[in-house]
Design an enzyme around this catalytic site. Structure first.
Site, PDB file in Angstrom:
ATOM      1  N   GLU A  51    -102.260 -64.856  -2.089  1.00 40.06           N
ATOM      2  CA  GLU A  51    -101.750 -66.098  -2.672  1.00 40.06           C
ATOM      3  C   GLU A  51    -100.793 -66.771  -1.692  1.00 40.06           C
ATOM      4  OE1 GLU A  51    -102.049 -68.494  -4.472  1.00 40.06           O
ATOM      5  OE2 GLU A  51    -101.282 -68.160  -6.497  1.00 40.06           O
ATOM      6  N   ASP A  88     -94.650 -69.542  -7.931  1.00 38.61           N
ATOM      7  CA  ASP A  88     -93.612 -70.467  -8.386  1.00 38.61           C
ATOM      8  C   ASP A  88     -93.310 -70.155  -9.857  1.00 38.61           C
ATOM      9  OD1 ASP A  88     -91.923 -72.633  -8.653  1.00 38.61           O
ATOM     10  OD2 ASP A  88     -93.501 -74.141  -8.629  1.00 38.61           O
TER      11      ASP A  88
END
Ligand code: IMP
Ligand code: MG
Length: 175
Positions: free
Chosen positions: A98, A102
């Protein structure tokens, strides 16, 4: 578009060195096993290229496209998969690669819903960046490149409305 790019947070050389460290760690952790590395499009592509050079295993690559952003800088929390895997991962060890965690909503969905349905042997996460300040979902990566402050990050694969992905370093939007 009036946005400007801030200071360099991580140089190409720093990213390469961190990928080398994590690649060695992953190699050790999966010793003697096959590994399917699943990159999340488009953001993780540069990090994936960097990382896999340093994973000394029988590696296969696959890609997945999952979206929680409609453009702009705020997560919608709704995840849709627009490109599925090519491989049958049943019984396989999977490493999700990834770009950044967040809110964590995307990876939470992938790790707890999308992947389990396909019955892999294991699923771990390697993220280039972790931005814990705005976490909503309870998720942590198994391997993290760098932790960043609550900034909107661009470069080294990361975009703002599809721009700045090709910058060879990690920076942020200012203003
Ligand atoms: P999350 O679901 O909120 O964890 O975000 C997942 C995706 O949003 C990441 O894989 C990125 O593609 C994108 N994203 C989150 N934060 C940033 C950022 O600071 N810059 C660019 N893209 C981001
Ligand atoms: Mg993105």
């Amino acid at each position: 578009m009036a946005e400007t790019i801030g200071k360099i947070l991580f140089t190409e050389e720093q990213i390469r060195r961190r990928a080398e460290e994590l690649g060695a760690e992953i190699t050790k952790d999966y010793e003697g096993r096959e590994l399917i590395c699943v990159g999340t499009l488009n953001g993780a592509v540069m990090w994936m290229c960097e990382l896999i050079k340093h994973i000394n295993l029988d590696v296969r690559l696959d890609f997945l496209s999952a979206h929680s952003y409609g453009g702009g800088t705020v997560s919608t929390g709704v995840i849709t998969v627009t490109k599925d895997l090519e491989f049958d991962i049943q019984g396989k060890d999977v490493l999700i690669i990834e770009d950044i965690i967040d809110s964590g909503n995307t990876l939470y969905y992938l790790k707890h819903h999308f992947f389990p349905e396909k019955q892999p042997r294991s699923v771990k996460i390697c993220t280039m960046l972790d931005k814990p300040a705005r976490r909503e979902a309870d998720i942590t990566a198994d391997y993290t490149g760098f932790t960043v402050d609550d900034l909107f990050i661009v470069g080294f694969g990361l975009d703002y409305d599809q721009r700045y992905r090709a910058l060879p370093y990690i920076s942020y939007l200012e203003g």
